[in-house]
Design an enzyme around this catalytic site. Sequence first.
Site, PDB file in Angstrom:
ATOM      1  N   LYS A  47      69.888   3.265  30.209  1.00  0.00           N
ATOM      2  CA  LYS A  47      70.767   3.541  31.344  1.00  0.00           C
ATOM      3  C   LYS A  47      71.724   4.712  31.136  1.00  0.00           C
ATOM      4  O   LYS A  47      72.369   5.142  32.082  1.00  0.00           O
ATOM      5  CB  LYS A  47      71.546   2.278  31.745  1.00  0.00           C
ATOM      6  CG  LYS A  47      70.695   1.111  32.172  1.00  0.00           C
ATOM      7  CD  LYS A  47      69.726   1.377  33.321  1.00  0.00           C
ATOM      8  CE  LYS A  47      70.347   1.819  34.599  1.00  0.00           C
ATOM      9  NZ  LYS A  47      69.489   1.528  35.783  1.00  0.00           N
TER      10      LYS A  47
HETATM   11  N1  PMP Z   1      66.113  -3.232  30.560  1.00  0.00           N
HETATM   12  C1  PMP Z   1      67.441  -3.346  30.428  1.00  0.00           C
HETATM   13  C2  PMP Z   1      67.992  -4.042  29.213  1.00  0.00           C
HETATM   14  C3  PMP Z   1      68.302  -2.820  31.409  1.00  0.00           C
HETATM   15  O1  PMP Z   1      69.631  -2.951  31.284  1.00  0.00           O
HETATM   16  C4  PMP Z   1      67.729  -2.197  32.554  1.00  0.00           C
HETATM   17  C5  PMP Z   1      68.638  -1.650  33.611  1.00  0.00           C
HETATM   18  N2  PMP Z   1      69.043  -2.534  34.604  1.00  0.00           N
HETATM   19  C6  PMP Z   1      66.338  -2.137  32.665  1.00  0.00           C
HETATM   20  C7  PMP Z   1      65.557  -2.643  31.634  1.00  0.00           C
HETATM   21  C8  PMP Z   1      65.638  -1.605  33.902  1.00  0.00           C
HETATM   22  O2  PMP Z   1      65.869  -0.284  34.214  1.00  0.00           O
HETATM   23  P1  PMP Z   1      65.919   0.218  35.728  1.00  0.00           P
HETATM   24  O3  PMP Z   1      67.275  -0.127  36.270  1.00  0.00           O
HETATM   25  O4  PMP Z   1      65.728   1.693  35.601  1.00  0.00           O
HETATM   26  O5  PMP Z   1      64.848  -0.428  36.503  1.00  0.00           O
END
Ligand code: PMP
Length: 346
Positions: A47
């Site tokens: 992130k």
């Molecule tokens: N894994 C973790 C540990 C996360 O914090 C996030 C972000 N919400 C994601 C995966 C998924 O990423 P995205 O928000 O880009 O879908």
Amino acid sequence: MNITRPFGDTLALIGNTPLVRLAGPSAEAGCDIWGKCEFANPGSSVKDRAALWMIRDAESRGELKPGGTVIEGTAGNTGIGIALVANALGYRTIIVMPDNQSKEKMDTLRALGAQLVLVPPTKYSDPGHFQHVSRRMAEEMPGAVWAGQFDNVANRKAHIEGTSQEIWEQTGGRIDGFTCAAGTGGTIAGVGMGLKEKSPDIRIALTDPHGAALYNYFAHGELRAEGSSVAEGIGQGRITANLEGAPIDTQYRISDEEGLVWVARLLREEGLCLGLSSGINVAGAVALGRELVAEGRERPQVVTILCDTGFRYLSTLYNPEWLAAKGLPVFDWLARTPAPGVEAAA
Ligand code: PMP
């Protein structure tokens, strides 16, 4: 020797993460499974990229001015990324998060200097949901901007312009499939769009945890959630703006137990300490690899995301009492009772 050139500022440390071949998953799938090491970002998660892109976007639109405040509703990792980027650029950070997230994430946000607002977890339609609370705070506070990661497409742009380009270069254009889970959907949509532009033959697969609605949406056209998951940061119940137009070719649904198998194996066999979303992604990558092998593609190359560090979950995923209370299998090395005095003396 391949030495990275020095960077002129700390924000340049975001992105350009290594790509690593995962031996166990590759052996299971009968092809090459690669992990994009997003835990190697300064905030230890995928992130940081979205945080940097959203803040730069708010600056370029003239909304975020010197001395301003960035407000976000987040399960944690986005907040950590925002706090780091905001500190580096001289902004304040306020983070609204559900109070059931890991203590490590809360302590980390406080340590980074972010102001933390904890709210009870509730459904999205409730005005008390963390996303709505954070949006209202930003509307009411002069000089504040709301990052709005779910529907702010600067989030997926980070992966179109960054992650997908890096993956293409790191694989030398030899990539057959990509998969990961969706929280906001920024990663799957952005990497998918970026890779499809390079080659439409690259198969983009959504790996959905239980308790999320996207598997049924892409498989049957209906947003319907089944089951539940303890994985943090993933599991979406609606089509966010980031997910609109995401080029998803196929989809898998992966249980927490299947994800935990890979969290345990990657730690024990390959020395990688990761969060559960990474384990779920790797299980999805093995499924995608097997599918491509079964279709006769020669030595397919599959890439997935290693989203964040496991050190963020010491009180949950790596805590035998917590795992047992959730009815999840306890890693065998944690389940072993230490001999009296061993831990105290160590
Ligand atoms: N894994 C973790 C540990 C996360 O914090 C996030 C972000 N919400 C994601 C995966 C998924 O990423 P995205 O928000 O880009 O879908």
